[in-house]
Design a protein around this motif. Sequence first.
Motif, PDB file in Angstrom:
ATOM      1  N   VAL A 190       6.349   5.759   5.593  1.00 33.37           N
ATOM      2  CA  VAL A 190       5.981   4.453   5.040  1.00 33.37           C
ATOM      3  C   VAL A 190       6.551   3.332   5.895  1.00 33.37           C
ATOM      4  O   VAL A 190       5.879   2.334   6.166  1.00 33.37           O
ATOM      5  CB  VAL A 190       6.458   4.316   3.580  1.00 33.37           C
ATOM      6  CG1 VAL A 190       6.184   2.910   3.048  1.00 33.37           C
ATOM      7  CG2 VAL A 190       5.772   5.343   2.702  1.00 33.37           C
ATOM      8  N   LYS A 191       7.796   3.495   6.346  1.00 35.34           N
ATOM      9  CA  LYS A 191       8.413   2.467   7.187  1.00 35.34           C
ATOM     10  C   LYS A 191       7.672   2.321   8.510  1.00 35.34           C
ATOM     11  O   LYS A 191       7.460   1.210   9.000  1.00 35.34           O
ATOM     12  CB  LYS A 191       9.897   2.803   7.418  1.00 35.34           C
ATOM     13  CG  LYS A 191      10.757   2.592   6.184  1.00 35.34           C
ATOM     14  CD  LYS A 191      12.231   2.706   6.486  1.00 35.34           C
ATOM     15  CE  LYS A 191      12.674   4.140   6.642  1.00 35.34           C
ATOM     16  NZ  LYS A 191      14.152   4.275   6.745  1.00 35.34           N
ATOM     17  N   GLU A 192       7.244   3.435   9.095  1.00 33.36           N
ATOM     18  CA  GLU A 192       6.465   3.384  10.333  1.00 33.36           C
ATOM     19  C   GLU A 192       5.120   2.707  10.098  1.00 33.36           C
ATOM     20  O   GLU A 192       4.658   1.914  10.931  1.00 33.36           O
ATOM     21  CB  GLU A 192       6.252   4.796  10.878  1.00 33.36           C
ATOM     22  CG  GLU A 192       7.506   5.464  11.428  1.00 33.36           C
ATOM     23  CD  GLU A 192       8.037   4.743  12.661  1.00 33.36           C
ATOM     24  OE1 GLU A 192       7.209   4.221  13.443  1.00 33.36           O
ATOM     25  OE2 GLU A 192       9.269   4.692  12.838  1.00 33.36           O
ATOM     26  N   ALA A 193       4.486   3.021   8.990  1.00 29.67           N
ATOM     27  CA  ALA A 193       3.190   2.409   8.668  1.00 29.67           C
ATOM     28  C   ALA A 193       3.335   0.900   8.472  1.00 29.67           C
ATOM     29  O   ALA A 193       2.479   0.121   8.906  1.00 29.67           O
ATOM     30  CB  ALA A 193       2.608   3.057   7.420  1.00 29.67           C
ATOM     31  N   LEU A 194       4.425   0.484   7.815  1.00 32.34           N
ATOM     32  CA  LEU A 194       4.683  -0.944   7.625  1.00 32.34           C
ATOM     33  C   LEU A 194       4.887  -1.653   8.961  1.00 32.34           C
ATOM     34  O   LEU A 194       4.368  -2.760   9.176  1.00 32.34           O
ATOM     35  CB  LEU A 194       5.917  -1.135   6.738  1.00 32.34           C
ATOM     36  CG  LEU A 194       5.698  -1.104   5.221  1.00 32.34           C
ATOM     37  CD1 LEU A 194       7.040  -1.114   4.502  1.00 32.34           C
ATOM     38  CD2 LEU A 194       4.847  -2.270   4.776  1.00 32.34           C
ATOM     39  N   LYS A 195       5.629  -1.015   9.850  1.00 33.00           N
ATOM     40  CA  LYS A 195       5.871  -1.606  11.175  1.00 33.00           C
ATOM     41  C   LYS A 195       4.565  -1.771  11.937  1.00 33.00           C
ATOM     42  O   LYS A 195       4.315  -2.805  12.555  1.00 33.00           O
ATOM     43  CB  LYS A 195       6.838  -0.717  11.969  1.00 33.00           C
ATOM     44  CG  LYS A 195       8.273  -0.756  11.469  1.00 33.00           C
ATOM     45  CD  LYS A 195       9.160   0.181  12.287  1.00 33.00           C
ATOM     46  CE  LYS A 195      10.578   0.208  11.755  1.00 33.00           C
ATOM     47  NZ  LYS A 195      11.442   1.168  12.512  1.00 33.00           N
ATOM     48  N   LYS A 196       3.712  -0.749  11.898  1.00 33.17           N
ATOM     49  CA  LYS A 196       2.426  -0.828  12.594  1.00 33.17           C
ATOM     50  C   LYS A 196       1.542  -1.914  11.996  1.00 33.17           C
ATOM     51  O   LYS A 196       0.872  -2.654  12.724  1.00 33.17           O
ATOM     52  CB  LYS A 196       1.710   0.527  12.524  1.00 33.17           C
ATOM     53  CG  LYS A 196       2.307   1.605  13.409  1.00 33.17           C
ATOM     54  CD  LYS A 196       1.378   2.796  13.550  1.00 33.17           C
ATOM     55  CE  LYS A 196       1.206   3.521  12.237  1.00 33.17           C
ATOM     56  NZ  LYS A 196       0.361   4.739  12.389  1.00 33.17           N
ATOM     57  N   LEU A 197       1.538  -1.990  10.676  1.00 35.47           N
ATOM     58  CA  LEU A 197       0.707  -2.992  10.016  1.00 35.47           C
ATOM     59  C   LEU A 197       1.183  -4.402  10.335  1.00 35.47           C
ATOM     60  O   LEU A 197       0.381  -5.280  10.664  1.00 35.47           O
ATOM     61  CB  LEU A 197       0.745  -2.757   8.495  1.00 35.47           C
ATOM     62  CG  LEU A 197      -0.142  -3.663   7.640  1.00 35.47           C
ATOM     63  CD1 LEU A 197      -1.611  -3.454   7.969  1.00 35.47           C
ATOM     64  CD2 LEU A 197       0.099  -3.398   6.160  1.00 35.47           C
ATOM     65  N   LEU A 198       2.501  -4.619  10.284  1.00 36.93           N
ATOM     66  CA  LEU A 198       3.050  -5.942  10.569  1.00 36.93           C
ATOM     67  C   LEU A 198       2.885  -6.316  12.038  1.00 36.93           C
ATOM     68  O   LEU A 198       2.548  -7.448  12.364  1.00 36.93           O
ATOM     69  CB  LEU A 198       4.537  -5.984  10.175  1.00 36.93           C
ATOM     70  CG  LEU A 198       4.832  -5.911   8.675  1.00 36.93           C
ATOM     71  CD1 LEU A 198       6.332  -5.836   8.441  1.00 36.93           C
ATOM     72  CD2 LEU A 198       4.254  -7.120   7.957  1.00 36.93           C
ATOM     73  N   SER A 199       3.116  -5.365  12.939  1.00 35.14           N
ATOM     74  CA  SER A 199       2.947  -5.636  14.366  1.00 35.14           C
ATOM     75  C   SER A 199       1.498  -5.933  14.700  1.00 35.14           C
ATOM     76  O   SER A 199       1.191  -6.794  15.526  1.00 35.14           O
ATOM     77  CB  SER A 199       3.455  -4.458  15.207  1.00 35.14           C
ATOM     78  OG  SER A 199       2.714  -3.290  14.921  1.00 35.14           O
TER      79      SER A 199
END
Length: 314
Positions: free
Chosen positions: A297-306
Amino acid sequence: MGWTNESSLMGFILVGFSDHPHLEVVLFVFVLFFYLLTLVGNFTIIIVSYLDPPLHTPMYFFLSNLSLLDLCFTTSLAPQTLVNLRGPEKTITYGGCVVQLYISLALGSTECILLVVMALDRYVAVCRPLHYVVIMKPRVCQQLASISWLSGLTNSLIHATFTLQLPLCGNHRLDHFICEVPALLKLACVDTTINELVLFVVSVLFLVIPPALILISYGFISQAVLRIKSVEARHKAFNTCSSHLAVVIIFYGTIIYMYLQPSNSYAQEQGKFISLFYTMVTPTLNPIIYTLRNKDVKEALKKLLSGKLCSLQK
């Protein structure tokens, strides 16, 4: 005279925390803060699970259902609670009370079953990894989610309707901040032994059997995790399962305290604060627990925000 005839004219007075007026401003800020956190956290889980292809798995499908449940559950209670905490009149219409009772009871019951389904998903993932894709097919996941929602709806229709048939006899002061079955039973002017028995049976079905099944499944999961040779894989399995177990303990612990203690030992004031915790705080903790302890989930959030930042810069 029944509730339907008399109460529809007057509604109910929600006593809530009016005995502690000095706390109402603090509680207003408390409820508003956690309601906003619930909205942000659970919407984030739903959006990330939908937009990130690697999260299109049974686990995140069920987690999205849990987030939707928490959003709807808190929204069915928080606005009315905020109005009563700040306004001079602590009232709710009969129709509003009925709607709140049916919706909150249906969603709370659904979550009891959904957490069992999520435990089943983790059991298959850890104990039957080679058969996971075959067992937890998309159609099976949709059926399991549907069973959770339908069971909660059925319980609400039966249990809330049974409660609302009790005669009120002019008593409209509900010693709570929400329309909840235990508090509503205290308004009746007839013997409620049968209703309390029904409440106990329903509580056993939804609050004793489900966590028992979850604990049994996690007993098997723990044995399987300890047999994993890879330290990294063992750590990932432990993190995923411990997040779910933390949600289970918090959710069931508070509700069991409310619904399974003897009525003669029911401390109303203490019960209100416990209710405040599981209706406002618990839905906020779920996305926080899953996000902070879940690398995917943290990786997905980073990708979405980036990705959003890159699109803004262009």
